[in-house]
Design a protein around this motif. Structure first.
Motif, PDB file in Angstrom:
ATOM      1  N   MET A  88       0.822  -1.213   0.000  1.00 42.32           N
ATOM      2  CA  MET A  88       0.000   0.000   0.000  1.00 42.32           C
ATOM      3  C   MET A  88       0.861   1.271   0.000  1.00 42.32           C
ATOM      4  SD  MET A  88      -2.843  -1.074   2.848  1.00 42.32           S
ATOM      5  CE  MET A  88      -3.834  -2.566   2.681  1.00 42.32           C
ATOM      6  N   ALA A  89       2.150   1.144   0.279  1.00 46.37           N
ATOM      7  CA  ALA A  89       3.029   2.318   0.394  1.00 46.37           C
ATOM      8  C   ALA A  89       3.395   2.855  -0.986  1.00 46.37           C
ATOM      9  CB  ALA A  89       4.293   1.941   1.156  1.00 46.37           C
ATOM     10  N   ARG A  90       3.384   4.173  -1.116  1.00 47.08           N
ATOM     11  CA  ARG A  90       3.826   4.825  -2.342  1.00 47.08           C
ATOM     12  C   ARG A  90       4.825   5.919  -1.960  1.00 47.08           C
ATOM     13  NH1 ARG A  90       1.909   1.074  -3.871  1.00 47.08           N
ATOM     14  NH2 ARG A  90       0.398   0.644  -5.501  1.00 47.08           N
ATOM     15  N   PRO A  91       5.807   6.188  -2.845  1.00 51.44           N
ATOM     16  CA  PRO A  91       6.816   7.201  -2.503  1.00 51.44           C
ATOM     17  C   PRO A  91       6.253   8.620  -2.519  1.00 51.44           C
ATOM     18  CG  PRO A  91       7.156   6.363  -4.728  1.00 51.44           C
ATOM     19  CD  PRO A  91       6.044   5.554  -4.141  1.00 51.44           C
ATOM     20  N   ALA A 138       2.193  12.068   6.954  1.00 52.78           N
ATOM     21  CA  ALA A 138       1.770  11.139   5.897  1.00 52.78           C
ATOM     22  C   ALA A 138       0.441  11.576   5.305  1.00 52.78           C
ATOM     23  CB  ALA A 138       1.639   9.721   6.444  1.00 52.78           C
ATOM     24  N   VAL A 139       0.178  11.076   4.115  1.00 54.32           N
ATOM     25  CA  VAL A 139      -1.145  11.192   3.511  1.00 54.32           C
ATOM     26  C   VAL A 139      -1.668   9.773   3.347  1.00 54.32           C
ATOM     27  CG1 VAL A 139      -2.435  11.850   1.436  1.00 54.32           C
ATOM     28  CG2 VAL A 139      -0.647  13.359   2.338  1.00 54.32           C
ATOM     29  N   GLU A 140      -2.870   9.537   3.865  1.00 56.28           N
ATOM     30  CA  GLU A 140      -3.493   8.237   3.629  1.00 56.28           C
ATOM     31  C   GLU A 140      -4.497   8.375   2.496  1.00 56.28           C
ATOM     32  OE1 GLU A 140      -5.999   6.289   6.628  1.00 56.28           O
ATOM     33  OE2 GLU A 140      -5.617   4.390   5.607  1.00 56.28           O
ATOM     34  N   ILE A 141      -4.505   7.393   1.600  1.00 59.08           N
ATOM     35  CA  ILE A 141      -5.519   7.335   0.552  1.00 59.08           C
ATOM     36  C   ILE A 141      -6.470   6.221   0.986  1.00 59.08           C
ATOM     37  CG2 ILE A 141      -5.990   6.888  -1.889  1.00 59.08           C
ATOM     38  CD1 ILE A 141      -2.535   8.040  -0.879  1.00 59.08           C
ATOM     39  N   ILE A 142      -7.660   6.619   1.424  1.00 55.62           N
ATOM     40  CA  ILE A 142      -8.645   5.618   1.823  1.00 55.62           C
ATOM     41  C   ILE A 142      -9.547   5.303   0.635  1.00 55.62           C
ATOM     42  CG2 ILE A 142      -8.696   6.048   4.314  1.00 55.62           C
ATOM     43  CD1 ILE A 142     -11.206   7.799   3.833  1.00 55.62           C
ATOM     44  N   ASP A 143     -10.111   4.106   0.636  1.00 54.14           N
ATOM     45  CA  ASP A 143     -10.941   3.671  -0.488  1.00 54.14           C
ATOM     46  C   ASP A 143     -11.907   2.613   0.029  1.00 54.14           C
ATOM     47  OD1 ASP A 143     -11.671   3.691  -3.209  1.00 54.14           O
ATOM     48  OD2 ASP A 143     -10.388   1.967  -3.647  1.00 54.14           O
ATOM     49  N   SER A 144     -12.982   3.084   0.652  1.00 54.85           N
ATOM     50  CA  SER A 144     -13.964   2.135   1.185  1.00 54.85           C
ATOM     51  C   SER A 144     -14.414   1.187   0.082  1.00 54.85           C
ATOM     52  CB  SER A 144     -15.179   2.877   1.733  1.00 54.85           C
ATOM     53  OG  SER A 144     -16.156   1.942   2.141  1.00 54.85           O
ATOM     54  N   THR A 161     -10.866  -0.650   7.796  1.00 54.09           N
ATOM     55  CA  THR A 161     -10.993   0.809   7.915  1.00 54.09           C
ATOM     56  C   THR A 161     -10.606   1.535   6.614  1.00 54.09           C
ATOM     57  OG1 THR A 161      -8.765   1.153   8.854  1.00 54.09           O
ATOM     58  CG2 THR A 161     -10.519   0.633  10.405  1.00 54.09           C
ATOM     59  N   SER A 162     -11.038   0.946   5.489  1.00 56.06           N
ATOM     60  CA  SER A 162     -10.860   1.562   4.166  1.00 56.06           C
ATOM     61  C   SER A 162      -9.402   1.728   3.749  1.00 56.06           C
ATOM     62  CB  SER A 162     -11.561   2.935   4.082  1.00 56.06           C
ATOM     63  OG  SER A 162     -12.875   2.887   4.579  1.00 56.06           O
ATOM     64  N   ALA A 163      -8.471   1.049   4.422  1.00 55.55           N
ATOM     65  CA  ALA A 163      -7.035   1.199   4.108  1.00 55.55           C
ATOM     66  C   ALA A 163      -6.786   0.836   2.650  1.00 55.55           C
ATOM     67  CB  ALA A 163      -6.197   0.306   5.018  1.00 55.55           C
ATOM     68  N   SER A 164      -5.962   1.647   1.973  1.00 53.16           N
ATOM     69  CA  SER A 164      -5.750   1.408   0.549  1.00 53.16           C
ATOM     70  C   SER A 164      -4.332   1.769   0.089  1.00 53.16           C
ATOM     71  CB  SER A 164      -6.791   2.202  -0.230  1.00 53.16           C
ATOM     72  OG  SER A 164      -6.592   2.069  -1.597  1.00 53.16           O
ATOM     73  N   ARG A 165      -3.931   3.017   0.294  1.00 48.81           N
ATOM     74  CA  ARG A 165      -2.570   3.463  -0.062  1.00 48.81           C
ATOM     75  C   ARG A 165      -2.133   4.454   1.004  1.00 48.81           C
ATOM     76  NH1 ARG A 165      -3.153  -0.173  -2.931  1.00 48.81           N
ATOM     77  NH2 ARG A 165      -3.225  -0.300  -5.207  1.00 48.81           N
ATOM     78  N   PHE A 166      -0.818   4.673   1.119  1.00 49.68           N
ATOM     79  CA  PHE A 166      -0.342   5.737   2.002  1.00 49.68           C
ATOM     80  C   PHE A 166       1.018   6.220   1.538  1.00 49.68           C
ATOM     81  CE2 PHE A 166       2.834   3.563   4.705  1.00 49.68           C
ATOM     82  CZ  PHE A 166       2.560   2.238   4.397  1.00 49.68           C
ATOM     83  N   VAL A 167       1.289   7.490   1.803  1.00 47.74           N
ATOM     84  CA  VAL A 167       2.538   8.127   1.396  1.00 47.74           C
ATOM     85  C   VAL A 167       3.130   8.785   2.642  1.00 47.74           C
ATOM     86  CG1 VAL A 167       3.575   9.909  -0.070  1.00 47.74           C
ATOM     87  CG2 VAL A 167       1.606   8.586  -0.911  1.00 47.74           C
TER      88      VAL A 167
END
Ligand code: OOG
Ligand code: MG
Length: 262
Positions: A88-91, A138-144, A161-167
């Motif tokens: 899920m991690a992005r640079p 950090a920025v979280e990208i949620i995606d229910s 909890t809608s976890a999807s990507r995070f930076v």
């Protein structure tokens, strides 16, 4: 627990497939109105087990629905907890493919890495301060995975909890150099300020979310290990994004975290 083990396993597969295939589903409490909190977390744990069995590492824990803005946006009053996986991690400054997501939203989050174990019950902000190695943005990208992002608490817990990507941003700071309550956060989309807040938006102090997490895990005889990356939850309401959008979040004293949606 009101669900059978078989139902827990089936619902975990159902929700994880929706995540991995980027399609939405109806909220699971529609079909299982009797499911309880333990069922919800058991489904999430099974999703975690599935990912780890496939070789994905769990690389952090997340607190969600911890700010008044988020609670109001989603119509709920209780924080929830989940996890993030390596894939899920992005640079920072990188691209995020919207084709892999359903209806992403971004959230600005104050995060910590722990230096020692935290164990509830009875964990409080002071204990979290003593256990904090450093703070980072950090920025979280949620995606229910739920249709139109509509859910209740049990459904969203089951859906990790809608976890999807995070930076995660690059500048870590010691806690004693910061006041997390007054730390300002400005979220820009395509060069325009769209929302802003200070750290105190998260339960009065972002580290209170970590104490809640430790107490939540303590009820399950689990602890937060030393060296854990923890996201304390979005400080503002979440902002919808689409391909073509650029997001930059400016954190006072912690630098900027940015990404481009393609
Ligand atoms: C649930 C996840 C919320 C946060 O930081 O509040 C969350 C959701 O709103 O979909 O990650
Ligand atoms: Mg979040």
């Amino acid at each position: 627990m009101n669900l059978t083990r078989e139902t827990v396993l089936n619902l975990a597969e159902h929700l994880e497939n929706a995540e991995l295939e980027a399609h939405d589903v109806l909220k699971i409490t529609d079909d299982y109105p009797d499911m309880d909190w333990d069922d919800a977390y058991a489904i999430q744990e099974e999703i975690q087990r599935r990912k780890e069995a496939r070789g994905n590492k769990t690389v952090g824990l997340k607190c969600g629905l911890t700010s008044f803005a988020k609670m109001k946006q989603m119509g709920v009053e209780t924080p929830v907890f989940g996890f993030v996986s390596d894939y899920m991690a992005r640079p920072d400054g990188g691209e995020i493919k919207t084709s892999e997501l359903i209806h992403p939203k971004v959230e600005a989050e104050i995060c910590i890495v722990t230096r020692s174990e935290l164990r509830g019950p009875g964990c409080h902000v002071g204990a979290v301060m003593a256990a904090t190695e450093f703070v980072l943005p950090a920025v979280e990208i949620i995606d229910s995975r739920y249709r139109d992002f509509k859910f209740d608490l049990k459904s969203v817990i089951a859906d990790n909890t809608s976890a999807s990507r995070f930076v995660v941003g690059g500048r870590a700071r010691a806690l004693d150099e910061l006041d997390l309550r007054t730390l300002g956060v400005v979220l820009e989309k395509n060069g325009e300020v769209v929302t802003m807040a200070a750290g105190a938006a998260v339960l009065g102090h972002p580290l209170a979310a970590v104490a809640m997490l430790a107490n939540h895990l303590g009820e399950r005889e689990q602890a937060i290990p030393a060296g854990t990356f923890i996201m304390t939850g979005g400080v503002t309401e979440a902002i919808a994004v689409a391909a073509g959008d650029n997001v930059a979040v400016r954190f006072q004293d912690l630098g900027t975290v940015s990404m481009r949606f393609v």
